[in-house]
Scaffold this motif. Structure first.
Motif, PDB file in Angstrom:
ATOM      1  N   THR A   1       0.835  -1.059  -0.084  1.00 20.74           N
ATOM      2  CA  THR A   1      -0.078   0.054   0.055  1.00 20.74           C
ATOM      3  C   THR A   1       0.885   1.023   0.047  1.00 20.74           C
ATOM      4  O   THR A   1       0.469   2.198  -0.652  1.00 20.74           O
ATOM      5  CB  THR A   1      -0.890   0.017   1.091  1.00 20.74           C
ATOM      6  OG1 THR A   1      -1.691  -1.201   1.285  1.00 20.74           O
ATOM      7  CG2 THR A   1      -1.895   1.135   1.320  1.00 20.74           C
ATOM      8  N   PHE A   2       1.888   1.413   0.769  1.00 21.82           N
ATOM      9  CA  PHE A   2       2.785   2.206   0.794  1.00 21.82           C
ATOM     10  C   PHE A   2       3.320   2.451  -0.687  1.00 21.82           C
ATOM     11  O   PHE A   2       3.545   3.654  -1.017  1.00 21.82           O
ATOM     12  CB  PHE A   2       3.948   2.046   1.979  1.00 21.82           C
ATOM     13  CG  PHE A   2       4.953   3.379   2.164  1.00 21.82           C
ATOM     14  CD1 PHE A   2       4.407   4.504   2.479  1.00 21.82           C
ATOM     15  CD2 PHE A   2       6.111   2.801   2.109  1.00 21.82           C
ATOM     16  CE1 PHE A   2       5.376   5.510   2.588  1.00 21.82           C
ATOM     17  CE2 PHE A   2       6.935   4.261   2.356  1.00 21.82           C
ATOM     18  CZ  PHE A   2       6.746   5.254   2.521  1.00 21.82           C
TER      19      PHE A   2
ATOM     20  N   GLN B   1       1.567   4.339  -3.259  1.00 20.06           N
ATOM     21  CA  GLN B   1       1.273   5.835  -3.218  1.00 20.06           C
ATOM     22  C   GLN B   1       2.676   6.355  -3.819  1.00 20.06           C
ATOM     23  O   GLN B   1       2.511   7.604  -4.274  1.00 20.06           O
ATOM     24  CB  GLN B   1       1.096   6.172  -1.850  1.00 20.06           C
ATOM     25  CG  GLN B   1       0.056   5.617  -0.962  1.00 20.06           C
ATOM     26  CD  GLN B   1      -0.224   5.801   0.486  1.00 20.06           C
ATOM     27  OE1 GLN B   1       0.842   6.531   0.854  1.00 20.06           O
ATOM     28  NE2 GLN B   1      -0.833   5.470   1.209  1.00 20.06           N
TER      29      GLN B   1
ATOM     30  N   ALA C   1      -3.777  -0.274   8.383  1.00 15.95           N
ATOM     31  CA  ALA C   1      -3.752   0.460   7.197  1.00 15.95           C
ATOM     32  C   ALA C   1      -5.036   0.602   6.538  1.00 15.95           C
ATOM     33  O   ALA C   1      -5.241   1.547   5.915  1.00 15.95           O
ATOM     34  CB  ALA C   1      -3.038  -0.436   6.235  1.00 15.95           C
ATOM     35  N   THR C   2      -6.250   0.075   7.350  1.00 18.89           N
ATOM     36  CA  THR C   2      -7.628   0.473   7.028  1.00 18.89           C
ATOM     37  C   THR C   2      -8.138   1.534   7.621  1.00 18.89           C
ATOM     38  O   THR C   2      -9.029   2.150   7.164  1.00 18.89           O
ATOM     39  CB  THR C   2      -8.565  -0.960   7.147  1.00 18.89           C
ATOM     40  OG1 THR C   2      -8.482  -1.096   8.515  1.00 18.89           O
ATOM     41  CG2 THR C   2      -7.820  -2.000   6.426  1.00 18.89           C
TER      42      THR C   2
ATOM     43  N   VAL D   1      -5.456   3.998   8.969  1.00 13.51           N
ATOM     44  CA  VAL D   1      -4.555   4.879   9.515  1.00 13.51           C
ATOM     45  C   VAL D   1      -3.615   4.925   7.977  1.00 13.51           C
ATOM     46  O   VAL D   1      -3.560   3.914   7.456  1.00 13.51           O
ATOM     47  CB  VAL D   1      -3.562   4.754  10.497  1.00 13.51           C
ATOM     48  CG1 VAL D   1      -2.317   5.863  10.571  1.00 13.51           C
ATOM     49  CG2 VAL D   1      -4.466   4.702  11.881  1.00 13.51           C
ATOM     50  N   ARG D   2      -3.151   6.258   7.866  1.00 19.98           N
ATOM     51  CA  ARG D   2      -2.353   6.371   6.609  1.00 19.98           C
ATOM     52  C   ARG D   2      -1.040   5.413   6.747  1.00 19.98           C
ATOM     53  O   ARG D   2      -0.417   5.364   7.507  1.00 19.98           O
ATOM     54  CB  ARG D   2      -1.749   7.716   6.471  1.00 19.98           C
ATOM     55  CG  ARG D   2      -3.005   8.466   5.971  1.00 19.98           C
ATOM     56  CD  ARG D   2      -2.076   9.930   5.782  1.00 19.98           C
ATOM     57  NE  ARG D   2      -1.172  10.198   4.917  1.00 19.98           N
ATOM     58  CZ  ARG D   2      -0.382  11.114   4.702  1.00 19.98           C
ATOM     59  NH1 ARG D   2      -0.118  11.673   5.773  1.00 19.98           N
ATOM     60  NH2 ARG D   2       0.611  10.927   3.635  1.00 19.98           N
ATOM     61  N   SER D   3      -0.826   4.751   5.613  1.00 22.21           N
ATOM     62  CA  SER D   3       0.418   3.622   5.672  1.00 22.21           C
ATOM     63  C   SER D   3       1.745   4.452   5.819  1.00 22.21           C
ATOM     64  O   SER D   3       2.576   3.967   6.682  1.00 22.21           O
ATOM     65  CB  SER D   3       0.543   2.718   4.439  1.00 22.21           C
ATOM     66  OG  SER D   3       0.847   3.836   3.139  1.00 22.21           O
ATOM     67  N   GLN D   4       1.823   5.821   5.543  1.00 20.65           N
ATOM     68  CA  GLN D   4       3.147   6.471   5.737  1.00 20.65           C
ATOM     69  C   GLN D   4       3.289   6.523   6.999  1.00 20.65           C
ATOM     70  O   GLN D   4       4.504   6.454   7.835  1.00 20.65           O
ATOM     71  CB  GLN D   4       3.067   7.500   5.049  1.00 20.65           C
ATOM     72  CG  GLN D   4       4.199   8.565   5.148  1.00 20.65           C
ATOM     73  CD  GLN D   4       4.014  10.224   4.684  1.00 20.65           C
ATOM     74  OE1 GLN D   4       3.184  10.328   4.053  1.00 20.65           O
ATOM     75  NE2 GLN D   4       5.264  10.779   4.804  1.00 20.65           N
ATOM     76  N   THR D   5       2.235   7.072   8.041  1.00 25.45           N
ATOM     77  CA  THR D   5       2.226   6.988   9.441  1.00 25.45           C
ATOM     78  C   THR D   5       2.811   5.961   9.928  1.00 25.45           C
ATOM     79  O   THR D   5       3.649   5.806  10.832  1.00 25.45           O
ATOM     80  CB  THR D   5       1.049   7.614   9.999  1.00 25.45           C
ATOM     81  OG1 THR D   5       0.618   8.744   9.313  1.00 25.45           O
ATOM     82  CG2 THR D   5       1.104   7.819  11.624  1.00 25.45           C
TER      83      THR D   5
END
Length: 432
Positions: free
Chosen positions: A248-249, A252, A369-370, A372-376
């Motif tokens: 997912t990350f 992006q 990840a569902t 919270v943002r994957s980057q965080t």
């Protein structure tokens, strides 16, 4: 190094390790991306990561078998099974019955088989090499493992982007078949009397299995090895989270190619660390480990913070250097101070103990990840690498570990009562 590569049995094992790892590298990337693509939900990638990593946490159960089974037969059998199982995915695709559920069933079965293959390779190494060559042999093994990942994680990302993931599974089957042929050339001799072919009752066999398993657990938890598990447990939890959200990350930052690049950066860092293992082994291991993992944690979190294809890849790769170095260092150390008859079960207990948190982290990462943002998630997961540095700082014996060649059984507090007819210093004599 030339002495190692002119050793025909070691060379066959080494080449077989390279080929089988090519298959594993291609298969892992293709599987995770296929789950990401078909499932279209990060929870499925987290679940896939959980199922792939779960057998690693259960590796301690395979240790007694690895110590008893014939090495060459085990290596050949595992590769043949993987060659057949990996074809289920493309077959289902061509029959138009491929689903996320099928992938999630096949993946853990193949991963479970791998938990017999890799420890068996490690067990064979000290039986093929002299003690003074073990560190170099482990460095070459790490090169075979991480160097292959370095190249084929990137290649698999490109193949997925251009031809689709199904093509990789077909290629995989051929790599596992070739590895089986190479492992057929590996003839190892052991003097482990437990490898005889005498028939025993089921109750006796079960009793001996648990006795062997308990012996491996006792060696770990009655020595300094248990302290190494604590930091690894927390760090692997963070790694599990990261691997679950990585597709997912990567999506992006650039899609399938970027996923391959990030995995390539991971392998490049691990390989660099592995190549530095012998060099770092000549330094104070305690102090060096603390410094390396502190810098690694900072690099990991920074990689997520910048969220740039170039800088994220570079920083993420740097974070894996200490992991690669420590793996090589302690592989050589354990092989030199643990009797070979115990090596399979002790290594599997250590590996399982450190890996048990990875599938849990992967499952949690998929869920997070569902929401919270994957980057965080990626940024905070980097802090996990810092736990190893913290554990080593607060544990006096770890903090004061000397150079690798000065470490012995007393350093780790290992006390082993040998069974009748077994001398750990003796080489082996029965053919495998």
């Amino acid at each position: 190094m030339n002495r190692l590569l002119t050793n025909k049995r070691f060379l066959a094992l080494f080449l077989g390790r390279i080929i089988t790892n090519i298959g594993d590298s291609l298969y892992y990337v293709a599987s995770m991306w296929l789950v990401h693509e078909i499932g279209n939900n990060p929870f499925y990638t987290g679940l896939a990561g959980f199922l792939i990593l779960l057998p690693k946490a259960l590796q301690f159960l395979t240790g007694p078998f690895i110590d008893k089974w014939k090495i060459r037969r085990t290596l050949i059998t595992t590769q043949c099974l993987e060659a057949v199982l990996v074809l289920i995915i493309p077959l289902a695709y061509f029959l138009n019955v491929l689903s996320v559920e099928l992938i999630l069933v096949v993946m853990p079965i193949i991963a479970f088989i791998e938990e017999f293959a890799y420890p068996t390779q490690i067990k064979a190494l000290p039986l093929l090499l002299k003690k003074e060559d073990l560190m170099k042999g482990n460095s070459l093994f790490a090169f075979a493992y991480q160097g292959v990942d370095l190249v084929f994680n990137a290649i698999s990302g490109i193949i997925v982007a251009v031809f689709g993931a199904i093509t990789i599974f077909i290629i995989d089957s051929f790599t596992f078949a070739l590895a089986a042929m190479l492992f057929a050339l590996v003839k190892v001799s052991t003097k482990n009397k437990t490898e005889n072919k005498s028939e025993k009752g089921l109750s006796v066999a079960i009793s001996e299995y648990f006795k062997d398993l308990g012996e491996g657990i006792k060696v770990v938890f009655d020595s300094l090895f248990w302290a190494l598990l604590v930091g690894s447990l927390l760090t692997n939890f963070a790694i599990g989270i990261t691997m679950a959200i990585l597709p997912t990350f990567a999506e992006q930052l650039g899609g399938a190619r970027m996923y391959g690049i990030l995995l390539t950066a991971l392998s490049a860092g691990s390989l660099t660390g592995a190549l530095l293992g012998s060099f770092l082994g000549r330094r104070n291991i305690g102090r060096t480990t603390i410094i390396c993992f502190t810098l690694g944690a900072l690099s990991w979190s920074s990689a997520g913070f910048v969220a740039s294809p170039i800088f994220t890849s570079l920083l993420f790769g740097l974070a894996w250097i200490p992991i690669g170095a420590v793996n090589v260092l302690f592989a050589g150390i354990s092989q030199s101070i643990i009797p070979n008859r115990l090596l399979g079960r002790v290594n599997s207990v250590m590996y399982s103990g450190s890996a048990i948190s990875m599938p849990i982290g992967s499952l949690l990462g998929g869920y997070l990840a569902t929401v919270v943002r994957s980057q965080t998630i990626f940024i905070f997961a980097g802090v996990g690498a810092l736990f190893i540095a913290i554990i080593w700082i607060i544990h006096p014996k770890l903090r004061q570990l000397p150079q690798a060649d000065k470490i012995n059984t007393d350093t780790f507090g290992i006390r082993i009562i040998e069974r009748e007819g077994c001398n750990p210093s003796e080489k082996c004599s029965s053919s495998n």
